[in-house]
Structure formats: structure tokens, C-alpha cells
Scaffold this active site. Structure first.
Site, short mmCIF file in Angstrom:
data_model
loop_
_atom_site.label_atom_id
_atom_site.label_comp_id
_atom_site.label_asym_id
_atom_site.label_seq_id
_atom_site.Cartn_x
_atom_site.Cartn_y
_atom_site.Cartn_z
N HIS A 252 -42.50 -3.49 28.76
CA HIS A 252 -41.10 -3.72 28.41
C HIS A 252 -40.18 -2.80 29.22
O HIS A 252 -39.11 -3.22 29.68
CB HIS A 252 -40.88 -3.52 26.92
CG HIS A 252 -41.26 -4.68 26.07
ND1 HIS A 252 -42.54 -4.87 25.61
CD2 HIS A 252 -40.54 -5.73 25.58
CE1 HIS A 252 -42.60 -5.97 24.88
NE2 HIS A 252 -41.39 -6.52 24.85
N HIS B 32 -33.76 -4.53 22.48
CA HIS B 32 -35.04 -4.45 21.77
C HIS B 32 -35.82 -3.20 22.16
O HIS B 32 -36.57 -2.65 21.35
CB HIS B 32 -35.86 -5.70 22.08
CG HIS B 32 -37.19 -5.77 21.41
ND1 HIS B 32 -37.37 -5.51 20.07
CD2 HIS B 32 -38.43 -6.07 21.91
CE1 HIS B 32 -38.65 -5.66 19.76
NE2 HIS B 32 -39.31 -5.98 20.86
N GLU C 44 -41.54 -14.67 25.12
CA GLU C 44 -42.83 -14.42 24.47
C GLU C 44 -43.14 -15.52 23.47
O GLU C 44 -42.25 -16.26 23.04
CB GLU C 44 -42.80 -13.05 23.77
CG GLU C 44 -42.60 -11.89 24.74
CD GLU C 44 -42.32 -10.56 24.07
OE1 GLU C 44 -42.72 -9.53 24.62
OE2 GLU C 44 -41.67 -10.55 22.99
N HIS D 259 -39.42 -16.89 21.85
CA HIS D 259 -38.20 -16.09 21.77
C HIS D 259 -37.96 -15.32 23.05
O HIS D 259 -38.87 -15.10 23.85
CB HIS D 259 -38.25 -15.13 20.57
CG HIS D 259 -39.30 -14.07 20.69
ND1 HIS D 259 -40.60 -14.28 20.28
CD2 HIS D 259 -39.26 -12.81 21.19
CE1 HIS D 259 -41.31 -13.18 20.51
NE2 HIS D 259 -40.53 -12.28 21.06
N HIS E 182 -37.96 -12.52 16.48
CA HIS E 182 -39.14 -12.51 17.34
C HIS E 182 -40.19 -13.52 16.88
O HIS E 182 -41.32 -13.51 17.37
CB HIS E 182 -39.75 -11.11 17.39
CG HIS E 182 -38.82 -10.08 17.93
ND1 HIS E 182 -38.73 -9.78 19.27
CD2 HIS E 182 -37.89 -9.29 17.32
CE1 HIS E 182 -37.82 -8.85 19.46
NE2 HIS E 182 -37.29 -8.53 18.30
N PHE F 281 -45.54 -10.23 13.77
CA PHE F 281 -46.08 -8.89 13.95
C PHE F 281 -46.17 -8.21 12.59
O PHE F 281 -45.24 -8.33 11.77
CB PHE F 281 -45.16 -8.09 14.88
CG PHE F 281 -45.78 -6.83 15.41
CD1 PHE F 281 -46.46 -6.83 16.61
CD2 PHE F 281 -45.68 -5.64 14.70
CE1 PHE F 281 -47.04 -5.67 17.10
CE2 PHE F 281 -46.25 -4.48 15.17
CZ PHE F 281 -46.94 -4.49 16.38
#
Length: 209
Positions: A160, A58, A172, A52, A48, A18
Site C-alpha cells: 500500500h 486508507h 481489491e 472496492h 472495503h 476482514f
């Protein structure tokens, strides 16, 4: 011997992360020489990266770290459902064809080929109502072949927070390219990281019969 499918992408310095997150880095601290009997490396990475499991920590301050999360959701009967080409959000109608006898774990394949070499912003994610739909059918773990169950642009992380409300677990960044739709045994245990908000997993599927 029952067949295994490795659904974890390889992790290396080339693994996408990310934007702004910590990439994979490795350096050798000790090297095998006449004076040193071993090679030992030091690794830095975001939890992540690659396949994971997110911890409740989180997406909620003060919630459980990944090392405190029960392991049972990450091991057991699982269904892979194809929603290839579903668009930006996985809706209940994309999964309804495979809802009969749904096991507690559901992994959704959204792409013919997972993006393993570069970051993409336009990946598919779960619509919050799909989380509610799955929770209502007894699902306790969901997974996806993209970096997040929420869109990359989301600031509210509605999906989430939906799994938080239902005490569900999530995987994910899975690689489901070679996995047919159907039922399997999932094995994807996180590490016992006592303070971490996520953990890498080596996720595999095993045939049931």
C-alpha cells in the site's frame, strides 16, 4: 454489442470481511403498503466489502478521501494477467510473460476461484518490489482477486505504501474467475464519498474489439 465481464462479487450478509470490519447489514425502514408508496432500506457496510477502490486516506492520515481521487485511472485499457498458484506473494517473474506493451492498468488473477463465501487468511498479495516493477513500466492502477494487495498479517502495509509513493490506484476483491488473460477496457468507478477511505465499485471489463 461488445461483451462485458462483471468482475464484482455479489454483496450480501454472506460476504466475507476482514476480521473485525463491518459486515453488510440491511433492514427495511419503509415497506410498500396502501399507506406507503415505496420500499426503502437502510444499509450498513464497510467500504472495503466486495470489489472496492482504496483511497490514499486508507493508508495515510490526511491524504485524499475517495471522493477527491481522480476518476481517470479507473477507466480505460487494462490487462488481466494470470498468476494462478503464485503463492503468498506476486513477484515480477509471475507477470513478466505478459509485460510487452503493458497498458496503464493491470489486474492479476491469483486463484482459479475467488473466495466469495468465507474469509481466508492465506490469500495472495503483491510483493512491494512488484509494485515498483509495475510503476516503472507506467502502470497507474493495479487490481487483485483477493481482499488486499498486502498479506492479511501485515502490520506495515508495504505494498500500500508503495502505491502511495507512486500515486497509483488500487482495486481489491475482484472476481476474475471467468476472465482469460489478455487486454480489455476496465470500468470501475468509485462513489463520490467525500470523507471515506474507500468505496465499493461495480467493476466490469469490456472487450476491445
Amino acid at each position: 454489442m461488445k461483451r462485458l465481464w462483471d468482475i464484482s462479487p455479489p454483496v450480501s450478509a454472506d460476504s466475507p470481511v476482514f476480521p473485525g470490519d463491518t459486515p453488510y447489514r440491511q433492514q427495511w425502514k419503509w415497506s410498500l403498503t396502501p399507506d406507503c408508496p415505496v420500499n426503502v432500506s437502510e444499509i450498513t457496510l464497510s467500504p472495503h466489502i466486495g470489489a472496492h477502490a482504496d483511497a490514499p486516506l486508507h493508508y495515510e492520515n490526511g491524504a485524499a478521501a475517495i471522493g477527491a481521487v481522480a476518476l481517470e485511472p479507473f477507466l480505460g485499457p487494462c490487462r488481466v494477467i494470470h498468476a494462478i498458484g503464485c503463492g503468498p506473494l506476486i513477484l515480477p517473474e509471475h507477470l513478466a510473460h505478459a509485460q510487452a506493451g503493458l497498458p496503464p492498468r493491470v489486474l492479476v488473477r491469483t486463484a482459479r476461484h475467488a473466495a466469495l463465501q468465507w474469509w481466508v487468511d492465506d490469500f495472495s498479495a503483491y510483493a512491494p518490489q512488484t509494485i515498483e516493477w509495475l510503476a516503472g513500466r507506467g502502470v497507474t492502477l493495479i487490481g487483485i482477486d483477493t481482499p488486499s494487495i498486502d498479506p492479511a498479517s501485515s502490520k506495515t502495509l508495504d505494498s500500500h505504501h508503495a502505491i502511495r509513493r507512486h500515486d497509483m490506484r488500487v482495486l481489491e476483491n475482484l472476481r476474475l474467475d471467468d476472465v482469460d488473460e489478455g487486454d480489455y477496457e476496465l470500468i470501475a468507478l468509485p462513489l463520490a464519498l467525500v470523507q471515506a477511505d474507500a468505496s465499493p465499485v461495480r467493476a466490469v471489463l469490456r472487450e476491445l474489439a
